[in-house]
Scaffold this motif. Structure first.
Motif, PDB file in Angstrom:
ATOM      1  N   UNK A 150       0.859  -1.189   0.000  1.00  0.00           N
ATOM      2  CA  UNK A 150       0.000   0.000   0.000  1.00  0.00           C
ATOM      3  C   UNK A 150       0.890   1.232   0.000  1.00  0.00           C
ATOM      4  N   UNK A 151       0.414   2.345  -0.519  1.00  0.00           N
ATOM      5  CA  UNK A 151       1.259   3.533  -0.692  1.00  0.00           C
ATOM      6  C   UNK A 151       1.856   4.023   0.621  1.00  0.00           C
ATOM      7  N   UNK A 152       3.006   4.695   0.515  1.00  0.00           N
ATOM      8  CA  UNK A 152       3.657   5.274   1.688  1.00  0.00           C
ATOM      9  C   UNK A 152       2.966   6.581   2.050  1.00  0.00           C
ATOM     10  N   UNK A 153       1.689   6.453   2.401  1.00  0.00           N
ATOM     11  CA  UNK A 153       0.870   7.618   2.712  1.00  0.00           C
ATOM     12  C   UNK A 153       0.799   7.820   4.220  1.00  0.00           C
ATOM     13  N   UNK A 154       1.088   9.017   4.658  1.00  0.00           N
ATOM     14  CA  UNK A 154       1.092   9.347   6.086  1.00  0.00           C
ATOM     15  C   UNK A 154      -0.328   9.716   6.511  1.00  0.00           C
ATOM     16  N   UNK A 155      -0.861   8.972   7.476  1.00  0.00           N
ATOM     17  CA  UNK A 155      -2.190   9.305   7.998  1.00  0.00           C
ATOM     18  C   UNK A 155      -2.127   9.824   9.424  1.00  0.00           C
ATOM     19  N   UNK A 156      -0.967   9.609  10.089  1.00  0.00           N
ATOM     20  CA  UNK A 156      -0.812  10.093  11.451  1.00  0.00           C
ATOM     21  C   UNK A 156       0.623  10.486  11.738  1.00  0.00           C
ATOM     22  N   UNK A 157       0.803  11.598  12.447  1.00  0.00           N
ATOM     23  CA  UNK A 157       2.129  12.073  12.830  1.00  0.00           C
ATOM     24  C   UNK A 157       2.169  12.221  14.348  1.00  0.00           C
ATOM     25  N   UNK A 158       3.085  11.476  14.998  1.00  0.00           N
ATOM     26  CA  UNK A 158       3.176  11.506  16.457  1.00  0.00           C
ATOM     27  C   UNK A 158       3.749  12.842  16.924  1.00  0.00           C
ATOM     28  N   UNK A 159       3.075  13.505  17.873  1.00  0.00           N
ATOM     29  CA  UNK A 159       3.592  14.779  18.394  1.00  0.00           C
ATOM     30  C   UNK A 159       4.972  14.591  19.023  1.00  0.00           C
ATOM     31  N   UNK A 160       5.881  15.485  18.717  1.00  0.00           N
ATOM     32  CA  UNK A 160       7.214  15.428  19.297  1.00  0.00           C
ATOM     33  C   UNK A 160       8.151  14.436  18.644  1.00  0.00           C
ATOM     34  N   UNK A 161       7.683  13.729  17.622  1.00  0.00           N
ATOM     35  CA  UNK A 161       8.526  12.759  16.947  1.00  0.00           C
ATOM     36  C   UNK A 161       9.398  13.382  15.884  1.00  0.00           C
ATOM     37  N   UNK A 162      10.249  12.548  15.275  1.00  0.00           N
ATOM     38  CA  UNK A 162      11.165  13.035  14.258  1.00  0.00           C
ATOM     39  C   UNK A 162      10.417  13.587  13.051  1.00  0.00           C
ATOM     40  N   UNK A 163       9.329  12.932  12.658  1.00  0.00           N
ATOM     41  CA  UNK A 163       8.559  13.387  11.499  1.00  0.00           C
ATOM     42  C   UNK A 163       7.892  14.727  11.771  1.00  0.00           C
ATOM     43  N   UNK A 164       7.359  14.895  12.978  1.00  0.00           N
ATOM     44  CA  UNK A 164       6.713  16.161  13.329  1.00  0.00           C
ATOM     45  C   UNK A 164       7.715  17.298  13.307  1.00  0.00           C
ATOM     46  N   UNK A 165       8.928  17.032  13.834  1.00  0.00           N
ATOM     47  CA  UNK A 165       9.966  18.064  13.845  1.00  0.00           C
ATOM     48  C   UNK A 165      10.407  18.435  12.435  1.00  0.00           C
ATOM     49  N   UNK A 166      10.333  17.471  11.516  1.00  0.00           N
ATOM     50  CA  UNK A 166      10.761  17.729  10.140  1.00  0.00           C
ATOM     51  C   UNK A 166       9.688  18.412   9.309  1.00  0.00           C
ATOM     52  N   UNK A 167       8.432  18.420   9.799  1.00  0.00           N
ATOM     53  CA  UNK A 167       7.369  19.083   9.062  1.00  0.00           C
ATOM     54  C   UNK A 167       6.441  18.159   8.298  1.00  0.00           C
ATOM     55  N   UNK A 168       6.448  16.864   8.613  1.00  0.00           N
ATOM     56  CA  UNK A 168       5.505  15.939   7.973  1.00  0.00           C
ATOM     57  C   UNK A 168       4.086  16.261   8.409  1.00  0.00           C
ATOM     58  N   UNK A 169       3.144  16.054   7.504  1.00  0.00           N
ATOM     59  CA  UNK A 169       1.729  16.287   7.794  1.00  0.00           C
ATOM     60  C   UNK A 169       0.898  15.095   7.321  1.00  0.00           C
ATOM     61  N   UNK A 170      -0.235  14.842   7.969  1.00  0.00           N
ATOM     62  CA  UNK A 170      -1.133  13.800   7.470  1.00  0.00           C
ATOM     63  C   UNK A 170      -1.530  14.083   6.024  1.00  0.00           C
ATOM     64  N   UNK A 171      -1.531  13.049   5.210  1.00  0.00           N
ATOM     65  CA  UNK A 171      -1.850  13.203   3.802  1.00  0.00           C
ATOM     66  C   UNK A 171      -0.620  13.207   2.905  1.00  0.00           C
ATOM     67  N   UNK A 172       0.566  13.408   3.502  1.00  0.00           N
ATOM     68  CA  UNK A 172       1.796  13.357   2.718  1.00  0.00           C
ATOM     69  C   UNK A 172       2.018  11.946   2.175  1.00  0.00           C
ATOM     70  N   UNK A 173       2.556  11.876   0.973  1.00  0.00           N
ATOM     71  CA  UNK A 173       2.934  10.583   0.374  1.00  0.00           C
ATOM     72  C   UNK A 173       4.432  10.614   0.092  1.00  0.00           C
ATOM     73  N   UNK A 174       5.171   9.723   0.709  1.00  0.00           N
ATOM     74  CA  UNK A 174       6.625   9.668   0.534  1.00  0.00           C
ATOM     75  C   UNK A 174       6.928   8.959  -0.781  1.00  0.00           C
ATOM     76  N   UNK A 175       7.692   9.602  -1.636  1.00  0.00           N
ATOM     77  CA  UNK A 175       8.037   9.012  -2.942  1.00  0.00           C
ATOM     78  C   UNK A 175       9.504   8.630  -3.055  1.00  0.00           C
ATOM     79  N   UNK A 176      10.373   9.323  -2.295  1.00  0.00           N
ATOM     80  CA  UNK A 176      11.798   8.999  -2.361  1.00  0.00           C
ATOM     81  C   UNK A 176      12.460   9.216  -1.000  1.00  0.00           C
ATOM     82  N   UNK A 177      13.485   8.408  -0.721  1.00  0.00           N
ATOM     83  CA  UNK A 177      14.336   8.602   0.456  1.00  0.00           C
ATOM     84  C   UNK A 177      15.779   8.592  -0.016  1.00  0.00           C
ATOM     85  N   UNK A 178      16.493   9.674   0.230  1.00  0.00           N
ATOM     86  CA  UNK A 178      17.882   9.810  -0.224  1.00  0.00           C
ATOM     87  C   UNK A 178      18.015   9.485  -1.712  1.00  0.00           C
TER      88      UNK A 178
END
Length: 405
Positions: A150-178
């Protein structure tokens, strides 16, 4: 008695199936290439210790199964040196004995008198067979069972986590890493899990736009499928998708081989990367596991594959299919580990052959013997340390301490 039977079905049998498959194919790689080059072979053995089965075929090869199923070997005729690479004096004595008893024409069938490139091919054939086994198993599963993603779609971002600090939001779809394409949420998890405290460049799609973000996964202690704990990298995101988002893909034979090769490379790349972090101290050596952890993983995988089956037959089929996937991953790891330049392993033989190619003569007997002892000590030390880690994870010593207190 019932408890032992349950343990055997849950852990021992799956473990022996996976390990025997991987080891047998590895040794068959050496055996078949040696046969191809016309090398005389005395024994093909799976397991060590006293044989529980042995038979000599018409070509004189003894096929043996030992009662300790933790490895295997191919013994070539004339191979009485522990390091399997005799020095020049050993070769001279061996040559004299062969010529005296069998004539000069017999030299061509002995491993140690084969051209250097043929000996190197035979040594490398075991690890290569492991990589080919992984490709075959991945391709088999991709072409029959298929791949569920299933797609790398973000539906939840934990408060105070690494993703939240980086600016991830629910609904984002990750397409590439490095810069690497991410095809599913599972791909994303596999990439992140071994990169705790390492900055990762993410390319995401948000509202029709492409956005670049950088996040450093946090190191967390998590419960693994075997019931133990492990330190892994986590972004602090979740992905809950609907049935419509789940895709099952079955590949035709050609596509399955290509994707199987890609998955084999991904496992190898991850193994090399993780080992590099381990050697440089970026990852705790406590994460190393040995036979006990493999047995636990085999049991957990088999149980996961059998879950939800309507009857016993489908339970066995589900467990079997899941164990094939584990065998593919383990085969890659075994292949890579055997290529390490440790004298008792295939990589050590290749190292000796590299010296012989440059120096035009084998390494001296004393140096070989010392290298063999050091290599064996390193290998045994690694196995003991990994087993210690396994016992620590199972809290065996804590349990024994409670009994004795």
């Amino acid at each position: 008695m019932l408890g032992f039977a349950q343990t055997a079905l849950t852990y021992i049998i799956p473990f022996l199936f996976v390990l025997t498959l991987v080891v047998t194919v590895h040794e068959l790689g050496h055996f078949l290439v040696a046969k191809w080059f016309g090398v005389a072979i005395d024994r093909f053995a799976i397991g060590f210790g006293k044989p529980i089965f042995q038979r000599v075929d018409r070509s004189g090869v003894e096929w043996r199964i030992g009662w300790i199923p933790l490895g295997g070997y191919v013994r070539f005729s004339g191979d009485d040196n522990a390091a399997s690479v005799p020095d020049q004096d050993d070769l001279d004595h061996l040559r004299t004995a062969i010529v005296r008893h069998e004539g000069p024409q017999a030299l061509g069938k002995y491993y140690h008198f084969k051209p250097l490139w043929q000996r190197a091919c035979i040594a490398a054939a075991g690890p290569m067979a492991n990589f080919l086994l992984a490709i075959f198993l991945f391709a088999l599963l991709l072409g029959t069972v298929g791949e569920v993603t299933h797609p790398a779609k973000v539906t939840g971002v934990a408060p105070g986590g690494a993703a939240a600090a980086a600016g991830f939001l629910p609904g984002d779809v990750v397409t590439k890493t490095d810069g690497r394409t991410i095809r599913s949420f599972e791909d994303l998890e596999r990439y992140v899990i071994v990169r705790a405290n390492v900055p990762i460049q993410f390319e995401i799609e948000r509202g029709g736009r492409t956005i670049d973000l950088t996040a450093k996964p946090a190191l967390v202690r998590d419960v693994d499928p075997t019931g133990g704990t492990q330190e892994v990298g986590r972004l602090g995101i979740s992905s809950q998708v609907t049935a419509a988002d789940v895709v099952r893909t079955r590949y035709n034979p050609a596509e399955a081989v290509v994707v199987g090769a890609r998955k084999t490379w991904e496992v190898l790349d991850t193994t090399v990367y993780y080992l590099g972090r381990l050697v440089t101290g970026q990852v705790s050596a406590e994460q190393l596991g040995g036979p006990i952890r493999i047995a636990q993983a085999s049991g957990a995988v088999a149980q996961a594959g059998a879950e939800g089956a309507p009857d016993f037959g489908f339970m066995l089929l589900g467990a079997f299919v899941s164990l094939l996937g584990l065998a593919a991953v383990l085969s890659v790891s075994i292949g890579f580990m055997n290529l390490l330049p440790i004298p008792v392993l295939d990589g050590g033989h290749l190292l000796f052959y590299a010296y012989e190619a440059v120096a035009r003569r084998p390494l001296g007997a004393k140096v070989q013997a010392a290298g063999y002892r050091v290599g064996l000590a390193l290998l045994l030390g690694f196995m003991l340390f990994a087993t210690w880690n396994d016992l620590q994870r199972l809290r065996v010593f804590h349990f024994l301490g409670g009994l004795l207190s």
